[in-house]
Design a protein around this motif. Structure first.
Motif, PDB file in Angstrom:
ATOM      1  N   GLY A  22       0.821  -1.201   0.000  1.00 34.17           N
ATOM      2  CA  GLY A  22       0.000   0.000   0.000  1.00 34.17           C
ATOM      3  C   GLY A  22       0.855   1.250   0.000  1.00 34.17           C
ATOM      4  O   GLY A  22       2.058   1.209  -0.277  1.00 34.17           O
ATOM      5  N   LYS A  23       0.241   2.378   0.312  1.00 30.05           N
ATOM      6  CA  LYS A  23       0.949   3.661   0.359  1.00 30.05           C
ATOM      7  C   LYS A  23       1.378   3.901   1.809  1.00 30.05           C
ATOM      8  O   LYS A  23       0.612   4.370   2.642  1.00 30.05           O
ATOM      9  CB  LYS A  23       0.063   4.805  -0.144  1.00 30.05           C
ATOM     10  CG  LYS A  23       0.800   6.133  -0.292  1.00 30.05           C
ATOM     11  CD  LYS A  23      -0.073   7.205  -0.928  1.00 30.05           C
ATOM     12  CE  LYS A  23       0.624   8.557  -0.990  1.00 30.05           C
ATOM     13  NZ  LYS A  23       1.873   8.524  -1.766  1.00 30.05           N
ATOM     14  N   TYR A  24       2.619   3.561   2.089  1.00 31.47           N
ATOM     15  CA  TYR A  24       3.139   3.559   3.454  1.00 31.47           C
ATOM     16  C   TYR A  24       3.941   4.833   3.733  1.00 31.47           C
ATOM     17  O   TYR A  24       4.426   5.520   2.827  1.00 31.47           O
ATOM     18  CB  TYR A  24       4.012   2.327   3.696  1.00 31.47           C
ATOM     19  CG  TYR A  24       5.033   2.099   2.598  1.00 31.47           C
ATOM     20  CD1 TYR A  24       6.262   2.745   2.593  1.00 31.47           C
ATOM     21  CD2 TYR A  24       4.735   1.248   1.531  1.00 31.47           C
ATOM     22  CE1 TYR A  24       7.183   2.549   1.583  1.00 31.47           C
ATOM     23  CE2 TYR A  24       5.644   1.049   0.505  1.00 31.47           C
ATOM     24  CZ  TYR A  24       6.873   1.697   0.532  1.00 31.47           C
ATOM     25  OH  TYR A  24       7.759   1.511  -0.492  1.00 31.47           O
ATOM     26  N   PHE A  25       4.091   5.110   5.028  1.00 27.60           N
ATOM     27  CA  PHE A  25       4.933   6.233   5.456  1.00 27.60           C
ATOM     28  C   PHE A  25       5.352   5.990   6.897  1.00 27.60           C
ATOM     29  O   PHE A  25       4.693   5.262   7.651  1.00 27.60           O
ATOM     30  CB  PHE A  25       4.186   7.566   5.324  1.00 27.60           C
ATOM     31  CG  PHE A  25       2.961   7.687   6.190  1.00 27.60           C
ATOM     32  CD1 PHE A  25       3.009   8.310   7.440  1.00 27.60           C
ATOM     33  CD2 PHE A  25       1.739   7.170   5.760  1.00 27.60           C
ATOM     34  CE1 PHE A  25       1.886   8.418   8.228  1.00 27.60           C
ATOM     35  CE2 PHE A  25       0.600   7.273   6.555  1.00 27.60           C
ATOM     36  CZ  PHE A  25       0.671   7.896   7.785  1.00 27.60           C
ATOM     37  N   THR A  82       6.210   7.571  10.663  1.00 31.00           N
ATOM     38  CA  THR A  82       5.903   8.729  11.520  1.00 31.00           C
ATOM     39  C   THR A  82       7.119   9.164  12.330  1.00 31.00           C
ATOM     40  O   THR A  82       7.051  10.148  13.068  1.00 31.00           O
ATOM     41  CB  THR A  82       4.760   8.386  12.490  1.00 31.00           C
ATOM     42  OG1 THR A  82       5.149   7.270  13.306  1.00 31.00           O
ATOM     43  CG2 THR A  82       3.489   8.040  11.720  1.00 31.00           C
ATOM     44  N   THR A  83       8.232   8.444  12.190  1.00 29.79           N
ATOM     45  CA  THR A  83       9.422   8.755  12.998  1.00 29.79           C
ATOM     46  C   THR A  83      10.635   9.166  12.181  1.00 29.79           C
ATOM     47  O   THR A  83      11.638   9.606  12.733  1.00 29.79           O
ATOM     48  CB  THR A  83       9.801   7.548  13.869  1.00 29.79           C
ATOM     49  OG1 THR A  83      10.105   6.438  13.016  1.00 29.79           O
ATOM     50  CG2 THR A  83       8.665   7.182  14.808  1.00 29.79           C
ATOM     51  N   ASP A  84      10.579   8.985  10.852  1.00 29.93           N
ATOM     52  CA  ASP A  84      11.678   9.412   9.985  1.00 29.93           C
ATOM     53  C   ASP A  84      11.097   9.771   8.621  1.00 29.93           C
ATOM     54  O   ASP A  84       9.880   9.907   8.469  1.00 29.93           O
ATOM     55  CB  ASP A  84      12.768   8.340   9.888  1.00 29.93           C
ATOM     56  CG  ASP A  84      12.253   7.005   9.363  1.00 29.93           C
ATOM     57  OD1 ASP A  84      11.331   7.005   8.528  1.00 29.93           O
ATOM     58  OD2 ASP A  84      12.760   5.953   9.784  1.00 29.93           O
ATOM     59  N   SER A  85      11.940   9.899   7.609  1.00 30.57           N
ATOM     60  CA  SER A  85      11.487  10.391   6.303  1.00 30.57           C
ATOM     61  C   SER A  85      11.143   9.282   5.322  1.00 30.57           C
ATOM     62  O   SER A  85      10.874   9.560   4.145  1.00 30.57           O
ATOM     63  CB  SER A  85      12.579  11.281   5.692  1.00 30.57           C
ATOM     64  OG  SER A  85      13.791  10.539   5.521  1.00 30.57           O
ATOM     65  N   PHE A  86      11.123   8.033   5.750  1.00 31.11           N
ATOM     66  CA  PHE A  86      10.871   6.925   4.836  1.00 31.11           C
ATOM     67  C   PHE A  86       9.410   6.917   4.395  1.00 31.11           C
ATOM     68  O   PHE A  86       8.493   6.868   5.223  1.00 31.11           O
ATOM     69  CB  PHE A  86      11.211   5.595   5.519  1.00 31.11           C
ATOM     70  CG  PHE A  86      11.084   4.397   4.634  1.00 31.11           C
ATOM     71  CD1 PHE A  86      11.945   4.201   3.569  1.00 31.11           C
ATOM     72  CD2 PHE A  86      10.104   3.439   4.864  1.00 31.11           C
ATOM     73  CE1 PHE A  86      11.844   3.087   2.758  1.00 31.11           C
ATOM     74  CE2 PHE A  86       9.987   2.319   4.066  1.00 31.11           C
ATOM     75  CZ  PHE A  86      10.861   2.149   3.000  1.00 31.11           C
ATOM     76  N   VAL A  87       9.180   6.987   3.075  1.00 31.36           N
ATOM     77  CA  VAL A  87       7.840   6.962   2.500  1.00 31.36           C
ATOM     78  C   VAL A  87       7.880   6.122   1.231  1.00 31.36           C
ATOM     79  O   VAL A  87       8.948   5.802   0.705  1.00 31.36           O
ATOM     80  CB  VAL A  87       7.325   8.378   2.147  1.00 31.36           C
ATOM     81  CG1 VAL A  87       7.180   9.223   3.396  1.00 31.36           C
ATOM     82  CG2 VAL A  87       8.243   9.048   1.126  1.00 31.36           C
TER      83      VAL A  87
END
Length: 452
Positions: free
Chosen positions: A231-234, A236-241
């Motif tokens: 899915g479209k993940y992200f 909340t603790t770093d810039s990984f998207v």
């Protein structure tokens, strides 16, 4: 080509002729095994004849390989492939050494589209260098062979490192594939059919693998989930998207057990096979076709070919019963098959067949993570079980709350079992070697005529 390579190729071609033309038996493993035994470096001798596309990952390799082959043929390429699932080195060697090569109508180099077992990517790429890698997904599968999914990922990456000039066409919706562990050029595909206004803040279901950020190992969140860890993940603790997508499913129109209607980059498409998960396979094939310069109109036509794929939702008529064969081998794959069966509008019977040979994975504990309980909300009316480990699948389905109508440990009884089904439609789920055994019986009795 060295004398040893010539001998290896001659042996492969001779044994292939005897098996296919004299004995009328299928399979490409034995000719390749003989060739590799004579000359372990024989693959080097044929490497220059093709542009090589390697397809690997946990689920969807066979259908993705078949769809890529159709797409490239529609684009004017001469293509060879290993359609029967012989995806280890000896099977691949057999394909490359015994399949006649025809010049491409468009004048370009022929293409070899090869399904490759995840654990064998490195051994293959040590011998020949692909032009493209196609990565489908990574889920927990056959722990006795692969280990956990990060170990499997490393096996694939070790192979990719052998071909730094290759382009990697990868599922951008899979967080593990977005890691920065290799320098190859990448093309990402995925789903973008959810409007931004409808984004949510979701977490994957419990017991889902591969949902950690590669930088701080925090659990990822999702704006939307297609299934499992995709899915479209992200973070909340770093810039990984999720990375920007090069090709995307932009619309889901209609899903049935027999067909999927959707749009890629706004272009309407359809495949004659059910299940949301199979749209990912079509999307991967579309991305490969686009990389080879095949136009969307030809890709659409290739997708709409009504042709069976070896052991993957094959539909057969057995007396007055409509049989569909479905391969299952791990929890996520089984759950996606259950998703597909939930779209069935008519009453159906389920025949669950379980083996535990090397090609299946000898550990059958995975069946307890598959969500068979969800079938209570479907049109399922009767359940039967079979296969070498029929007792295991019988217990699992009984614990899921189903009354088992019949069990049959001998595959030879499969036709009688199908004909006994109380519904017109029958879905047969089988692990890999169980599926091969079922197909052998059906072929012997004349229900399967097409060779793959």
């Amino acid at each position: 080509m060295s004398l040893k390579s010539q001998l290896a190729k001659f042996t492969a071609q001779s044994s292939h002729f005897i098996l296919h033309d004299v004995l009328k038996r299928g399979g490409t493993s034995l000719p390749g095994k003989l060739a590799v035994t004579i000359d372990p470096d024989v693959l080097n001798s044929v490497a220059a004849d093709f542009d090589l596309v390697v397809v690997t990952g946990t689920n969807g390799k066979t259908l993705t390989t078949a769809l890529i082959t159709r797409v490239l043929k529609a684009g004017g390429y001469s293509v060879i492939t290993n359609p029967s699932g012989s995806n280890m080195v000896q099977g691949i060697a057999g394909t490359l050494l015994t399949t006649p090569i025809q010049p491409s109508p468009n004048g370009k180099k022929p293409v070899a589209v090869l399904e490759v077992d995840e654990a064998n990517v490195l051994s293959l790429t040590k011998a020949i260098k692909p032009k493209y890698f196609v990565l489908t997904n990574l889920f927990r599968d056959q722990l006795d062979r692969y280990g956990e999914i990060y170990s499997t990922y490393q096996k694939i990456i070790d192979g990719i490192h052998q071909a730094p000039e290759a382009t990697v066409i990868t599922n951008g919706d899979s967080p593990i594939f977005a890691r920065g562990d290799y320098e190859n050029r990448r093309l990402y595909y995925g789903f973008d059919n959810v409007k931004e206004a409808d984004y949510q803040d979701l977490k994957a279901p419990n017991n889902t693998d591969g949902i950690l950020s590669p930088t701080d190992h925090s659990v990822l969140h999702y704006h939307f989930i297609t299934y499992a860890n995709l899915g479209k993940y992200f973070s909340t603790t770093d810039s990984f998207v999720r990375p920007p997508l090069d090709t995307a499913v932009t619309e889901i129109d209609k899903l049935t057990p027999k067909a999927s209607h959707f749009a890629i980059d706004g272009q309407k498409m359809a495949i004659e096979i059910g299940g949301l998960y199979n749209i990912y396979n079509a999307l991967a094939a579309y991305t490969v076709g686009k990389a080879f310069g095949v136009n969307p109109t030809d890709i659409k036509a290739a997708f709409e070919e009504n042709k069976q794929v070896f052991g993957r939702q094959e539909s057969l008529k057995i007396g007055d019963k409509d049989l569909t064969i479905l391969l299952i081998k791990n929890p996520v794959g089984t759950n996606t098959v259950i998703d597909m069966m939930e779209t069935e509008k008519d009453p159906f019977t389920l025949i669950g067949m379980l083996n535990a040979n090397y090609a299946d994975g000898i550990d059958t504990s995975w069946i307890w993570d598959a969500e068979f309980e969800r079938l209570h909300d479907s049109q399922l009316k009767a359940v039967m079980t079979g296969g070498e480990r029929y007792k295991d699948i019988t217990v699992r389905l009984k614990m899921a709350g189903f009354d088992i109508k019949e069990t049959f440990p001998k595959t030879e009884s499969i036709i009688q079992a199908i004909k006994k089904a109380p519904t017109d439609k029958v879905y047969l789920t089988a692990t890999y070697t169980a599926m091969l055994q079922v197909r052998a019986v059906l072929k012997e009795k004349g229900y399967i005529k097409e060779e793959f």
